[in-house]
Design a protein around this motif. Sequence first.
Motif, PDB file in Angstrom:
ATOM      1  N   ALA A  26       0.829  -1.203   0.000  1.00 62.29           N
ATOM      2  CA  ALA A  26       0.000   0.000   0.000  1.00 62.29           C
ATOM      3  C   ALA A  26       0.866   1.257   0.000  1.00 62.29           C
ATOM      4  CB  ALA A  26      -0.919  -0.005   1.221  1.00 62.29           C
ATOM      5  N   ALA A  27       0.298   2.336  -0.524  1.00 64.71           N
ATOM      6  CA  ALA A  27       1.053   3.573  -0.680  1.00 64.71           C
ATOM      7  C   ALA A  27       1.496   4.174   0.645  1.00 64.71           C
ATOM      8  CB  ALA A  27       0.217   4.593  -1.457  1.00 64.71           C
ATOM      9  N   ASP A  28       0.748   3.906   1.719  1.00 66.98           N
ATOM     10  CA  ASP A  28       1.079   4.504   3.011  1.00 66.98           C
ATOM     11  C   ASP A  28       2.081   3.672   3.811  1.00 66.98           C
ATOM     12  OD1 ASP A  28      -0.586   2.384   3.546  1.00 66.98           O
ATOM     13  OD2 ASP A  28      -1.863   3.453   4.969  1.00 66.98           O
ATOM     14  N   GLN A  29       2.580   2.575   3.220  1.00 66.86           N
ATOM     15  CA  GLN A  29       3.582   1.749   3.885  1.00 66.86           C
ATOM     16  C   GLN A  29       4.927   1.946   3.197  1.00 66.86           C
ATOM     17  OE1 GLN A  29       2.205  -2.308   3.970  1.00 66.86           O
ATOM     18  NE2 GLN A  29       0.316  -1.787   5.040  1.00 66.86           N
ATOM     19  N   PRO A  30       5.982   2.236   3.952  1.00 67.31           N
ATOM     20  CA  PRO A  30       7.273   2.561   3.328  1.00 67.31           C
ATOM     21  C   PRO A  30       7.927   1.365   2.661  1.00 67.31           C
ATOM     22  CG  PRO A  30       7.516   2.375   5.699  1.00 67.31           C
ATOM     23  CD  PRO A  30       6.043   2.284   5.422  1.00 67.31           C
ATOM     24  N   LEU A  31       8.750   1.668   1.661  1.00 69.45           N
ATOM     25  CA  LEU A  31       9.613   0.672   1.037  1.00 69.45           C
ATOM     26  C   LEU A  31      11.045   0.889   1.515  1.00 69.45           C
ATOM     27  CD1 LEU A  31       8.729   0.444  -2.777  1.00 69.45           C
ATOM     28  CD2 LEU A  31       8.207  -1.210  -0.991  1.00 69.45           C
ATOM     29  N   PRO A  32      11.809  -0.177   1.646  1.00 70.57           N
ATOM     30  CA  PRO A  32      13.234   0.001   1.952  1.00 70.57           C
ATOM     31  C   PRO A  32      13.930   0.769   0.834  1.00 70.57           C
ATOM     32  CG  PRO A  32      12.561  -2.287   2.256  1.00 70.57           C
ATOM     33  CD  PRO A  32      11.429  -1.595   1.560  1.00 70.57           C
ATOM     34  N   ASP A  33      14.984   1.462   1.171  1.00 69.65           N
ATOM     35  CA  ASP A  33      15.742   2.244   0.192  1.00 69.65           C
ATOM     36  C   ASP A  33      16.807   1.364  -0.444  1.00 69.65           C
ATOM     37  OD1 ASP A  33      16.704   4.302  -1.332  1.00 69.65           O
ATOM     38  OD2 ASP A  33      17.914   5.180   0.273  1.00 69.65           O
ATOM     39  N   TRP A  34      16.343   0.388  -1.219  1.00 77.30           N
ATOM     40  CA  TRP A  34      17.242  -0.539  -1.902  1.00 77.30           C
ATOM     41  C   TRP A  34      17.115  -0.327  -3.402  1.00 77.30           C
ATOM     42  CZ3 TRP A  34      14.788  -5.089   1.223  1.00 77.30           C
ATOM     43  CH2 TRP A  34      15.233  -5.005   2.555  1.00 77.30           C
ATOM     44  N   PRO A  35      18.175  -0.589  -4.154  1.00 80.10           N
ATOM     45  CA  PRO A  35      18.166  -0.275  -5.585  1.00 80.10           C
ATOM     46  C   PRO A  35      17.159  -1.104  -6.363  1.00 80.10           C
ATOM     47  CG  PRO A  35      20.128  -1.528  -5.011  1.00 80.10           C
ATOM     48  CD  PRO A  35      19.477  -1.132  -3.723  1.00 80.10           C
ATOM     49  N   GLY A  36      16.423  -0.423  -7.229  1.00 78.73           N
ATOM     50  CA  GLY A  36      15.586  -1.103  -8.201  1.00 78.73           C
ATOM     51  C   GLY A  36      14.215  -1.533  -7.753  1.00 78.73           C
ATOM     52  N   LEU A  37      13.815  -1.277  -6.498  1.00 78.78           N
ATOM     53  CA  LEU A  37      12.493  -1.702  -6.049  1.00 78.78           C
ATOM     54  C   LEU A  37      11.395  -0.908  -6.760  1.00 78.78           C
ATOM     55  CD1 LEU A  37      12.820  -2.130  -2.170  1.00 78.78           C
ATOM     56  CD2 LEU A  37      13.063  -3.857  -3.962  1.00 78.78           C
ATOM     57  N   ILE A  38      10.338  -1.612  -7.122  1.00 75.62           N
ATOM     58  CA  ILE A  38       9.187  -1.009  -7.796  1.00 75.62           C
ATOM     59  C   ILE A  38       7.951  -1.333  -6.974  1.00 75.62           C
ATOM     60  CG2 ILE A  38       7.799  -0.980  -9.907  1.00 75.62           C
ATOM     61  CD1 ILE A  38      10.342  -2.101 -11.340  1.00 75.62           C
TER      62      ILE A  38
END
Length: 229
Positions: free
Chosen positions: A199-211
């Motif tokens: 979901a948009a309100d949940q952060p993603l890790p700052d790792w290369p290439g994640l979509i």
Amino acid sequence: MAGPRPDNAAAHPPRLVIFDCDGVLVDSDEPCCLICAQEARKAGMDVPDDQAVQTFSGMALPLIQDLIERRTGRSLGPDWAHTMQARFVAAMREGVEPVPGVHAMIEAVKKLGLPMRVASNSSMEEMTVKFAATDLAPHFVGRTHSARDLGVPKPRPDIYLQAARDEGVAPRDCIVLEDSDPGARAAVDAGMTCVVLRAADQPLPDWPGLIRIEKLSDFPKILQTRLNA
């Protein structure tokens, strides 16, 4: 979305799609995490039910056992993971649902002509029950890989690399659909493109290439764009 590395698989048209299982194909992540939270509280680790998924999602049972033991200073015993796996299988037999939109998504991927495999921290026994209950089994006969059975769980990349080897495809030509941080870490470290269902309100890790995608119906669109490129 983080920018891909120059050598990342994003530069290559996909030749193999690899799915995680729980939370991507089968809506079993929350029930299993709730069982783990119950057991953690018995051992003295404070994990409310509303924190269960955040705490345990994507973790293999041996890693969950290690976490609980480190937090509580108590040993859960050598049979804990085996007992928990049996509980998971029993819970899945009582009823499990597919992730909304999964059947339409799989049919769309098949129309693109891309082979599909599953690589999960779940055991083969668990996945057999889950796929039978959700009518997903025909799509993945002989194409399912268990990190638990391999003995090397995510976030290690071994299970994704095995799936690529069995297909005869280079890691850079694989695209992975994940939902958890440990799974995404495994895919990135395998050198594969990783799409994360979140979901948009949940952060993603700052790792290369994640979509990021927020719904399964967006995944075939990403594949089509990559194939066209």
